[in-house]
Each structure stands twice: as C-alpha cells, then as structure tokens.
Design an enzyme around this catalytic site. Structure first.
Site, short mmCIF file in Angstrom:
data_model
loop_
_atom_site.label_atom_id
_atom_site.label_comp_id
_atom_site.label_asym_id
_atom_site.label_seq_id
_atom_site.Cartn_x
_atom_site.Cartn_y
_atom_site.Cartn_z
N SER A 169 46.64 46.47 38.65
CA SER A 169 46.32 45.55 37.57
C SER A 169 47.13 45.87 36.31
CB SER A 169 44.80 45.58 37.32
OG SER A 169 44.41 44.52 36.48
N HIS B 268 40.27 41.21 43.22
CA HIS B 268 41.23 41.86 42.32
C HIS B 268 41.31 43.37 42.53
CE1 HIS B 268 43.82 41.96 38.83
NE2 HIS B 268 43.03 42.83 38.22
N ASP C 114 42.62 35.97 44.41
CA ASP C 114 42.35 36.90 43.32
C ASP C 114 41.97 36.09 42.10
OD1 ASP C 114 42.52 38.65 41.13
OD2 ASP C 114 44.20 39.77 41.95
#
Length: 270
Positions: A95, A246, A217
């Site tokens: 991320s 995610h 996602d």
C-alpha cells in the site's frame, strides 16, 4: 540499537547474503507479514519495522508536520537502512509503503536491487484524465466519519478494506491494528495518504519494480497497476492475483505467499 531502529521497532531476523525489507501499509504494523516471514528466514536477512504512527510506535515520536508528506516516511526508510549498514536490499512495500519505497529509491537507487509493490497507488483521487477510485467528496465523508466516531469507523472500514466479514480472522486482525492507532494520528496519516500524488515522480524511478495487485481491491482499481507499469522510469512487470481485498498477504496467504516468493527469487526477464 540506533535511534531509527528503536523508534520503528526494527527487527532483523534470518540469515542469508541478501537482505529483504518488509514495509507495511496504513492501519497495520509489521505483524501483517506473519504468513510470509517463515518462508524467508532460512535464505534471507529479513528487516521488519513499523511506520511511525502505527499503534505499536510511541505516539510522542509522531511529528504531524513531518508526516504531512510521504517524503518523511521515505527519509525514515533510508535512516533505518543506513543504521543497519544495508548496501542493497529487495524492498517489499504494501500500500502506501510501496510509494514510500519508490520515493526513497529515487534519491538512493543503489540501496534497492528491486522493489515489489502490493496494492500500490500513486494517486487515490479521480482526475479528468485519471481513475484513482475515489471522488474527493467520498474522502471528505471518510475523514468526517473518522473524526466523529473512530471505533465505529474502524468496525465499518476493516471488512470493506480486507474484503470479508467481521467474523473472519484477517478482518479481526486488521481491526485490531487499525484501532490501536491513536485516532488523531490515524486521521492525519489517512489524509496524507489519500491526498498524496506521486504520479510526477514515477518517471524518476529506475529500480526494477514488480507490481502485484488483487483483482478486486476497494482502495486500488486494477487499472492503477497498469498505470504504474506504463509510467515508471525503469523496468516493471504486473501480476494481478485472483484475490479480494487490499491486504491479500493477510487475507489470502495461500495465494499471495507463493506469488511473492516467485517475484523475490526471480528478476524481470530482459
């Protein structure tokens, strides 16, 4: 132990000539890598750390001004690598830490032999010529919800982000680490991430990048991985996994771990 090591709860485990850095995303800490680490320690020197602001770090160390930009986090990564006298590493960033690694590599490409990105996005807000997945009004509502009742927001956000219900172990795990963050710090970090725009820097990234993405996602549409692939300055490759959510390394380790190990072990074909 150095200043950066102590502040970020750095752990160095395993043995091997090659160093791997595992960098977690928003709302988690280094425990998010628990399914991957056992597969690395026999062959690699593994560095784990917590981003400043994670619930496991000392909130007194969180500098609200420093962390209004991802540059502050990139400087933290470089400080950790310098303290540990790392000459070169494979960096695995989840991320926001994917973008942090890319930023760090621009100033110190020598430190990174390659970068693996998981669920990475250079820009979350939709623009006329770019689809990031969120309208600005949606983010304002998200931040207002965080301000009004952080616990309730965590309970709602965790299953959406992970891609499961509150009964699943991975959702409960993410809920725990998310709720461990101090609410004002969590809000500040979320605003920095969701309003960031790393797109202008991508062409300056010359380190080979392996872009790994879930097919579904909430935070990062699949088209974003292709955007990264097209706009990075160096070689890159994309793999879209049949995973939902995610945090696939937490929710679908049986799929994700073999994919990550393959990308760690093999370089992009010339």
């Amino acid at each position: 132990m150095g200043i950066a090591e102590e502040a970020h709860n750095v752990r160095v485990i395993g043995s091997g000539q090659q160093t791997i850095v595992l960098a977690h995303g928003f709302g988690t800490d280094q425990s998010v890598w628990k399914h991957l680490v056992p597969h690395l320690v026999d062959d690699y020197r593994v560095i784990l750390y917590d981003n400043m602001g994670a619930g496991t770090t000392n909130p007194d160390y969180f500098d609200f001004q420093r962390y209004t930009s991802l540059d502050g986090y990139a400087c933290d990564v470089l400080a950790i690598l310098d303290e540990l006298q790392v000459q070169s590493c494979i960096y695995v960033g989840h991320s926001v830490s994917a973008m942090i690694g890319l930023i760090a590599s621009i100033s110190r490409p020598d430190l990174f032999s390659k970068i693996l990105t998981i669920s990475a996005s250079p820009r979350y807000v939709n623009e006329p010529d770019y689809y990031g997945g969120f309208e600005r009004t949606e983010l304002i509502e998200l931040f207002e919800a965080m301000k009004s009742n952080y616990k309730a927001w965590c309970d709602g956000f965790a299953p959406l982000c992970v891609g499961g219900d509150m009964e699943s172990v991975s959702v409960q795990e993410f809920s725990r680490t998310l709720f461990n963050m101090r609410p004002d710090i969590a809000l500040s970090v979320a605003q920095t991430i969701f309003y960031s725009d790393v797109r202008p820097l991508l062409r300056h990234v010359t380190v080979p990048c392996h872009i790994i993405q879930s097919v579904k996602d909430l935070a990062v549409p699949v088209v974003v991985s292709e955007y990264l692939h097209q706009n990075l300055g160096g070689d890159s490759i994309v793999e879209v996994m049949s995973t939902d959510g995610h945090l696939p390394q937490l929710s679908s380790p049986e799929v994700v771990v073999p994919v990550l190990l393959r990308h760690i072990r093999y370089n992009i074909a010339a």
